[in-house]
Design a protein around this motif. Structure first.
Motif, short mmCIF file in Angstrom:
data_model
loop_
_atom_site.label_atom_id
_atom_site.label_comp_id
_atom_site.label_asym_id
_atom_site.label_seq_id
_atom_site.Cartn_x
_atom_site.Cartn_y
_atom_site.Cartn_z
N ALA A 1 0.84 -1.21 0.00
CA ALA A 1 0.00 0.00 0.00
C ALA A 1 0.86 1.25 0.00
O ALA A 1 0.57 2.24 -0.69
CB ALA A 1 -0.93 0.00 1.22
N PHE A 2 1.96 1.23 0.76
CA PHE A 2 2.89 2.38 0.79
C PHE A 2 3.49 2.61 -0.59
O PHE A 2 3.57 3.74 -1.08
CB PHE A 2 3.99 2.12 1.81
N MET A 3 3.93 1.52 -1.24
CA MET A 3 4.54 1.64 -2.56
C MET A 3 3.54 2.19 -3.57
O MET A 3 3.87 3.05 -4.39
CB MET A 3 5.07 0.29 -3.03
N ALA A 4 2.31 1.70 -3.51
CA ALA A 4 1.29 2.16 -4.45
C ALA A 4 0.96 3.63 -4.23
O ALA A 4 0.85 4.41 -5.19
CB ALA A 4 0.03 1.30 -4.31
N ALA A 5 0.82 4.01 -2.96
CA ALA A 5 0.47 5.40 -2.64
C ALA A 5 1.56 6.37 -3.08
O ALA A 5 1.27 7.51 -3.46
CB ALA A 5 0.20 5.54 -1.14
N ASN A 6 2.80 5.91 -3.03
CA ASN A 6 3.93 6.77 -3.40
C ASN A 6 4.44 6.50 -4.82
O ASN A 6 5.47 7.04 -5.22
CB ASN A 6 5.07 6.59 -2.39
#
Length: 309
Positions: free
Chosen positions: A220-225
């Motif tokens: 989720a962190f990778m997708a959001a950033n």
């Protein structure tokens, strides 16, 4: 009752309770040291059941989960030794090393460990010696494969980072390994604990089992950033991760169960060589690639064992 009637009556009694067998078969106990009750652990237990070890009848499992805190393994291993378990199965370098520190006599089967010689779990593969044997996941070798796939997925990748885990000695070895690969490829590299300020061209998640519990927040962190990342577990692909290059851990833990079966029947760990993983998975998530604006090269798709659309 005459002699013939007596013999007939005794013949009806189960064998376990005749010929001096005054007590039920002994239940063997196996300690399990792992991050959590993950699918490969279930595969390990299922395989043991296929081999005749039925939980509650002739085997008992003492599960000890460290969660995402590798520093807990020493206390968990010591607790298993206090229980006098018959054998221990581990998943991860910290788990195997903690078990090795806790006992020199109880057999230890490494269900999966990334770099058993490099981290000091055994001295060599062919003759591990002592009370430790098991299976290498080859994650150390797969770090190079993951680096290559990430470069193919992200054209012009100039800066890459690898997540770190200070509590796992393998993490430092993986970071140094990928650092040398990046230098040879002319790619700037950094091993870091990710935060919102870091925005590299790509991220490698190392084969550190404690991080497996955090697939969803990491992806989720990778997708959001909008950061392309490659992972060492299929679960991360299902959670939305761009790509996975992974050992087949279910297969590896089934093989570990075969070793455990032999040990419980009397084979010494020192007589069983450390073996390596032989089956691997390349998972590509096309939905994640599209959201990142990436085109997956046909050669990568052709190699994939699973494509998520």
């Amino acid at each position: 009752m005459n002699r013939r009637e007596l013999i007939a009556a005794l013949g009806a009694v189960p064998l376990a309770w005749t010929a001096g067998a005054a007590e039920a078969p002994r239940i063997m106990s196996v300690g399990v040291l792992a991050p959590g009750a993950l699918p490969p652990i279930a595969s390990f237990k299922r395989r043991l059941s296929e081999l005749g070890w039925v939980e509650g009848r002739n085997i008992r499992f003492e599960d000890r989960w460290a969660g995402g805190d590798d520093a807990r393994y020493d206390a968990l291993a010591a607790a298993l030794v206090t229980l006098s378990v018959d054998a221990i199965v581990t998943w991860s370098a910290p788990a195997a090393l903690a078990a090795k520190r806790a006992t020199t006599t109880i057999p230890i089967v490494m269900g999966a460990i990334a770099d058993p010689v490099g981290v000091g779990a055994v001295s060599e593969f062919a003759r591990p010696g002592g009370n430790v044997t098991g299976f290498s996941s080859q994650n150390f070798e797969l770090e190079e494969k993951r680096f290559e796939v990430l470069r193919d997925l992200v054209p012009g990748m100039a800066r890459v980072v690898m997540l770190g885990n200070a509590a796992n000695p393998y993490s430092a070895r993986a970071i140094e390994h990928v650092k040398s690969l990046a230098a040879a490829a002319g790619v700037n590299f950094q091993g870091i604990n990710m935060d919102g300020r870091a925005h590299p061209d790509g991220v490698l998640v190392p084969g550190v089992p404690a991080l497996l519990l955090y697939c969803e927040p990491i992806t989720a962190f990778m997708a959001a950033n909008r950061i392309p990342a490659i992972y060492p577990w299929p679960e991360c692909g299902q959670a939305g991760g761009l790509a996975v290059y992974s050992t087949n851990f279910d297969d590896l833990f089934r093989r570990a169960a075969d070793y455990m079966d032999r040990i419980l029947r009397g084979t010494l760990p020192s007589d069983l060589p450390v073996q390596q993983a032989t089956t691997f998975q390349l998972v590509i998530n096309l939905k994640a690639a599209k959201s990142l604006g990436l085109s997956v090269p046909p050669v990568i798709l052709a190699r994939a064992t699973e494509v998520i659309e």
